[in-house]
Design a protein around this motif. Structure first.
Motif, short mmCIF file in Angstrom:
data_model
loop_
_atom_site.label_atom_id
_atom_site.label_comp_id
_atom_site.label_asym_id
_atom_site.label_seq_id
_atom_site.Cartn_x
_atom_site.Cartn_y
_atom_site.Cartn_z
N THR A 234 0.83 -1.21 0.00
CA THR A 234 0.00 0.00 0.00
C THR A 234 0.87 1.25 0.00
O THR A 234 0.60 2.21 -0.74
N THR A 235 1.91 1.25 0.82
CA THR A 235 2.82 2.41 0.87
C THR A 235 3.47 2.63 -0.49
O THR A 235 3.51 3.76 -0.99
N THR A 236 3.99 1.57 -1.08
CA THR A 236 4.67 1.70 -2.37
C THR A 236 3.70 2.11 -3.47
O THR A 236 3.99 3.02 -4.26
N PHE A 237 2.55 1.46 -3.55
CA PHE A 237 1.57 1.76 -4.58
C PHE A 237 1.10 3.21 -4.48
O PHE A 237 1.02 3.93 -5.49
N CYS A 238 0.77 3.66 -3.26
CA CYS A 238 0.26 5.02 -3.09
C CYS A 238 1.35 6.06 -3.32
O CYS A 238 1.05 7.16 -3.80
N ALA A 239 2.61 5.73 -3.01
CA ALA A 239 3.70 6.66 -3.30
C ALA A 239 3.88 6.83 -4.81
O ALA A 239 4.06 7.95 -5.30
N VAL A 240 3.79 5.73 -5.55
CA VAL A 240 3.90 5.81 -7.01
C VAL A 240 2.72 6.59 -7.58
O VAL A 240 2.89 7.44 -8.48
N MET A 241 1.52 6.33 -7.09
CA MET A 241 0.35 7.05 -7.58
C MET A 241 0.47 8.55 -7.28
O MET A 241 0.11 9.39 -8.11
N TYR A 242 0.98 8.89 -6.10
CA TYR A 242 1.17 10.30 -5.74
C TYR A 242 2.19 10.96 -6.67
O TYR A 242 2.00 12.09 -7.10
N MET A 243 3.26 10.23 -6.99
CA MET A 243 4.29 10.79 -7.88
C MET A 243 3.78 10.97 -9.31
O MET A 243 4.34 11.76 -10.06
N ILE B 149 -5.29 9.71 -3.96
CA ILE B 149 -4.90 8.37 -3.52
C ILE B 149 -3.67 8.46 -2.62
O ILE B 149 -3.60 7.83 -1.57
N GLY B 150 -2.69 9.25 -3.04
CA GLY B 150 -1.45 9.34 -2.30
C GLY B 150 -1.60 10.00 -0.94
O GLY B 150 -1.00 9.56 0.03
N ASN B 151 -2.42 11.05 -0.87
CA ASN B 151 -2.58 11.76 0.40
C ASN B 151 -3.26 10.92 1.47
O ASN B 151 -3.01 11.08 2.65
N PHE B 152 -4.12 9.99 1.06
CA PHE B 152 -4.80 9.13 2.03
C PHE B 152 -4.06 7.81 2.23
O PHE B 152 -3.82 7.37 3.35
N GLY B 153 -3.68 7.18 1.13
CA GLY B 153 -3.12 5.83 1.20
C GLY B 153 -1.70 5.77 1.71
O GLY B 153 -1.33 4.80 2.38
N LEU B 154 -0.90 6.77 1.39
CA LEU B 154 0.50 6.74 1.80
C LEU B 154 0.64 6.75 3.32
O LEU B 154 1.33 5.89 3.88
N PRO B 155 -0.01 7.68 4.03
CA PRO B 155 0.10 7.61 5.50
C PRO B 155 -0.55 6.35 6.09
O PRO B 155 -0.03 5.78 7.05
N MET B 156 -1.66 5.89 5.50
CA MET B 156 -2.32 4.69 6.02
C MET B 156 -1.43 3.46 5.86
O MET B 156 -1.31 2.64 6.77
N GLY B 157 -0.81 3.32 4.70
CA GLY B 157 0.10 2.19 4.48
C GLY B 157 1.29 2.24 5.41
O GLY B 157 1.74 1.21 5.93
#
Length: 134
Positions: free
Chosen positions: A27-36, A42-50
């Motif tokens: 989740t951390t990796t996927f959301c970081a890539v999506m944010y980039m 997706i990145g603002n919610f998923g990155l901290p949650m992951g």
């Protein structure tokens, strides 16, 4: 330890933490890539949650390991020796891994082969000047 156990080793019970930690890492990796790539919702919610899931799984996994070692007494001298040797072998393998990269780099740069024109860096590769701002 259990009286039925005929060996000094600890056979671990099934644990949910490996799959939980891998889900948090994915989740951390996927959301970081999506944010980039510009998907900020997706990145603002998923990155901290992951990242929180990853930290939580690290905490509870090590909590279970410490409980097994101290309160349940599963870490006999043979288990402690195995954990210690495993850590030593891991560190040695990492040292050898990085040493192989430096060995390959110095081998290629100090003795360039005829296939790359006998020059280092090879023709066609523009090198950054380290004394100026890129």
């Amino acid at each position: 330890t259990n009286q039925l156990q005929k060996h000094p080793f600890h056979l671990v019970d099934p644990s949910p933490w490996p799959i939980f930690a891998s889900t948090g890492a994915f989740t951390t990796t996927f959301c970081a890539v999506m944010y980039m790539h510009g998907y900020e919702s997706i990145g603002n919610f998923g990155l901290p949650m992951g990242f929180i899931v990853l930290l939580y799984s690290m905490f509870v996994w090590w909590r279970d390991v410490i409980r097994e070692a101290t309160f349940e007494g599963h870490h006999t001298l043979a288990v402690q020796s195995g954990l210690r040797m495993g850590m030593i072998l891991f560190i040695v393998s990492e040292v050898m891994f990085f040493m192989s990269f430096f060995w390959a780099f110095f081998h290629s740069s100090l003795a360039p082969t005829i296939e790359i024109g006998a020059v280092w860096p090879p023709h066609g590769i523009d090198v950054l000047n380290p004394w100026e701002i890129p």
